[in-house]
Design a protein around this motif. Structure first.
Motif, mmCIF file in Angstrom:
data_model
loop_
_atom_site.group_PDB
_atom_site.id
_atom_site.type_symbol
_atom_site.label_atom_id
_atom_site.label_comp_id
_atom_site.label_asym_id
_atom_site.label_seq_id
_atom_site.Cartn_x
_atom_site.Cartn_y
_atom_site.Cartn_z
ATOM 1 N N ASP A 181 -35.445 50.483 -55.211
ATOM 2 C CA ASP A 181 -36.143 49.289 -55.770
ATOM 3 C C ASP A 181 -35.658 48.090 -54.887
ATOM 4 O OD1 ASP A 181 -37.512 50.525 -57.780
ATOM 5 O OD2 ASP A 181 -36.156 50.468 -59.313
ATOM 6 N N LEU A 182 -34.356 47.936 -54.495
ATOM 7 C CA LEU A 182 -33.942 47.036 -53.885
ATOM 8 C C LEU A 182 -34.165 46.966 -52.558
ATOM 9 C CD1 LEU A 182 -30.303 46.891 -55.483
ATOM 10 C CD2 LEU A 182 -32.345 45.117 -55.796
ATOM 11 N N VAL A 204 -26.384 44.066 -52.069
ATOM 12 C CA VAL A 204 -24.968 44.021 -51.509
ATOM 13 C C VAL A 204 -24.086 44.446 -52.648
ATOM 14 C CG1 VAL A 204 -23.080 42.556 -50.882
ATOM 15 C CG2 VAL A 204 -25.338 42.209 -49.910
ATOM 16 N N ASP A 205 -24.233 44.076 -54.105
ATOM 17 C CA ASP A 205 -23.409 44.577 -54.893
ATOM 18 C C ASP A 205 -23.407 46.173 -55.177
ATOM 19 O OD1 ASP A 205 -22.443 41.983 -55.379
ATOM 20 O OD2 ASP A 205 -23.678 41.927 -57.321
ATOM 21 N N LEU A 206 -24.721 46.656 -54.937
ATOM 22 C CA LEU A 206 -24.997 48.256 -55.102
ATOM 23 C C LEU A 206 -24.226 48.870 -53.837
ATOM 24 C CD1 LEU A 206 -26.188 50.560 -56.687
ATOM 25 C CD2 LEU A 206 -28.195 50.171 -55.326
ATOM 26 N N LEU A 207 -24.355 48.149 -52.629
ATOM 27 C CA LEU A 207 -23.820 48.898 -51.462
ATOM 28 C C LEU A 207 -22.177 48.672 -51.753
ATOM 29 C CD1 LEU A 207 -25.898 47.241 -48.820
ATOM 30 C CD2 LEU A 207 -25.723 49.592 -49.053
ATOM 31 N N GLU A 237 -15.161 44.552 -43.665
ATOM 32 C CA GLU A 237 -15.731 44.926 -45.210
ATOM 33 C C GLU A 237 -17.307 44.521 -44.926
ATOM 34 O OE1 GLU A 237 -15.843 46.681 -48.921
ATOM 35 O OE2 GLU A 237 -14.081 46.414 -47.471
ATOM 36 N N GLN A 238 -17.458 43.364 -44.632
ATOM 37 C CA GLN A 238 -18.780 42.742 -44.349
ATOM 38 C C GLN A 238 -19.404 43.538 -43.478
ATOM 39 O OE1 GLN A 238 -19.614 38.987 -42.025
ATOM 40 N NE2 GLN A 238 -20.728 38.237 -43.993
ATOM 41 N N LEU A 244 -24.355 49.909 -43.765
ATOM 42 C CA LEU A 244 -24.960 50.728 -44.747
ATOM 43 C C LEU A 244 -26.390 50.491 -44.970
ATOM 44 C CD1 LEU A 244 -21.904 51.504 -46.884
ATOM 45 C CD2 LEU A 244 -22.939 53.136 -45.648
ATOM 46 N N MET A 245 -26.314 48.925 -45.204
ATOM 47 C CA MET A 245 -27.869 48.407 -45.419
ATOM 48 C C MET A 245 -28.762 48.658 -44.555
ATOM 49 S SD MET A 245 -28.765 44.186 -45.976
ATOM 50 C CE MET A 245 -27.845 44.318 -47.562
#
Length: 423
Positions: A181-182, A204-207, A237-238, A244-245
């Motif tokens: 969905d995202l 980003v929160d889901l990742l 971290e970024q 992953l995105m």
């Protein structure tokens, strides 16, 4: 000329900027209008942001490997570096990202090398049996649907690619639908600025949630490897989150749309399907012609001119600091590179020229995995349902509301199961 206020630092180029249809209601017709304006006309994005849309395949390839073109807005896009770009600009996530797709030079090489082990030829071959099992499971589920039209977008193209990505990333099953969905929401371009910002934050929160899961329960997968690299300060971290995105987004949306268009093209060109079935053309020919004719990512955002660029082949001049959109969909239908570009012809000689997997140092690492997925899915689908046909005219298929992601909202088909049962 449109009088809306434009971002001051974005150079306008010659003439009135072409305002893009962000809903992509007629993508290819719009691209022909752009092509008529030249190889790289100036277009307007939301917020008055201007860019050059490159429709010429040769020019696109040259720019994609030109060291005077960068994907780093921090260094080479004055609008971004000066802080003029609004925080809620709808496409901000595309220029805020810090991964191999949005970096250059040593930074790009470092970030690309971190994810490359997931896509070696050996690793891709190892995935084939699992991919075949996934396809058979989904086709069995299709066969078990109630009589009537079945939506191949919903039941196959939308589901299958992320399941393959999950073989590489080991994403927990309870996160799969949220990621789908995202990813789709962040590819769509019909949301308001506030909605687009909220979608980006949710993604980003889901990742981050996925990263924490892998920290708690590590596995033998690229996600765990990236988390471990982060925990030893190899990447930030970024960079971890945006890498992953890239893996999830590129692995899902592009393959989904390629499968979508390949199915539709074959169902509306039965003579081409007959060539494959008769052994006169390989599935790779179907894949490449689909990627050329109906690029799964229509437009790639954004690149930036590091210095003034003159292209003698087309007479195009791009000013230092101008933003550049590679119009992949238009480039694949460049009549100078591909005669009769709107035709779907898997026998083209030479094969259809396209940049759907990118070009140069940013060529897609997952290209061979995507090809494997498409070969298996298309072969098994058309073997399983040989009498399948569209349930509506092709003209009735609705496009995704996005000028980035190029696919359909649904693909209703009759599976022809009654014929299958008789045979």
């Amino acid at each position: 000329m449109d009088t809306q206020k434009r971002t001051a630092a974005a150079p306008a180029g010659a003439g009135c900027p072409f305002r893009l249809d962000l809903l992509a209601t007629d993508l290819h017709d719009e691209n022909e209008s752009l092509r008529a304006l030249g190889p790289a006309p100036t277009v307007e994005l939301p917020g008055g942001v201007l860019a050059r849309s490159v429709t010429d395949l040769g020019l696109a390839r040259r720019l994609m490997r030109d060291p005077r073109v960068s994907k780093d807005p921090r260094k080479h896009w004055p609008v971004y570096a000066s802080g003029e770009l609004p925080e809620q600009w709808p496409f901000r996530i595309w220029v805020d990202i810090r991964n191999a797709l949005a970096s250059e030079g040593e930074e790009h090489a470092r970030l690309r090398q971190l994810i490359a082990p997931a896509f070696t030829p050996r690793r891709v071959r190892q995935l084939q049996p699992d991919i075949e099992i996934l396809v058979e499971k989904l086709l069995n589920e299709l066969a078990g649907l109630p009589a009537g039209p079945a939506d191949l977008r919903r039941h196959l193209a939308w589901v299958f690619p992320l399941q393959v990505v999950n073989l590489v990333l080991s994403v927990p099953s309870d996160m799969e639908d949220r990621f789908r969905d995202l990813v789709g929401a962040n590819m769509s371009t019909h949301f308001t600025a506030a909605e687009a910002t909220a979608n980006g934050k949710a993604y980003v929160d889901l990742l981050r949630e996925l990263v924490e899961v892998k920290r708690q329960v590590p596995g033998d997968d690229i996600t765990t490897q990236l988390v471990q690299q982060r925990d030893t300060d190899v990447i930030t971290e970024q960079e971890l989150i945006y890498s992953l995105m890239l893996l999830i987004g590129a692995g899902h949306e592009t393959t989904m749309n390629a499968l979508d268009h390949a199915i539709v093209n074959l169902l509306t060109h039965p003579e081409q399907l007959a060539l494959v079935r008769g052994g006169h053309a390989p599935w790779d020919a179907v894949i490449d012609e689909t990627l050329r004719r109906d690029a799964p990512v229509a437009n790639i955002l954004l690149r930036f001119a590091v210095e003034h660029i003159d292209d003698p082949q087309t007479g195009t001049a791009i000013k230092q600091g101008e933003a550049i959109i590679i119009n992949v969909a238009a480039a694949g239908r460049d009549p100078q590179a591909n005669p009769d570009p709107a035709a779907f012809d898997i026998t083209r000689v030479p094969a259809g020229r396209h940049i759907a997997f990118g070009h140069g140092v940013h060529y897609c690492l997952g290209a061979e995995l995507a090809r494997l997925e498409l070969r298996i899915a298309l072969d098994r689908l058309f073997r399983r349902f040989p009498a399948m046909k569209l349930a509506v005219p092709r003209s009735a298929l609705r496009p995704q509301p996005s000028f980035i992601s190029n696919g359909h909202l649904e693909i209703p088909v009759f599976l022809g199961r009654e014929i299958e049962a008789m045979t």
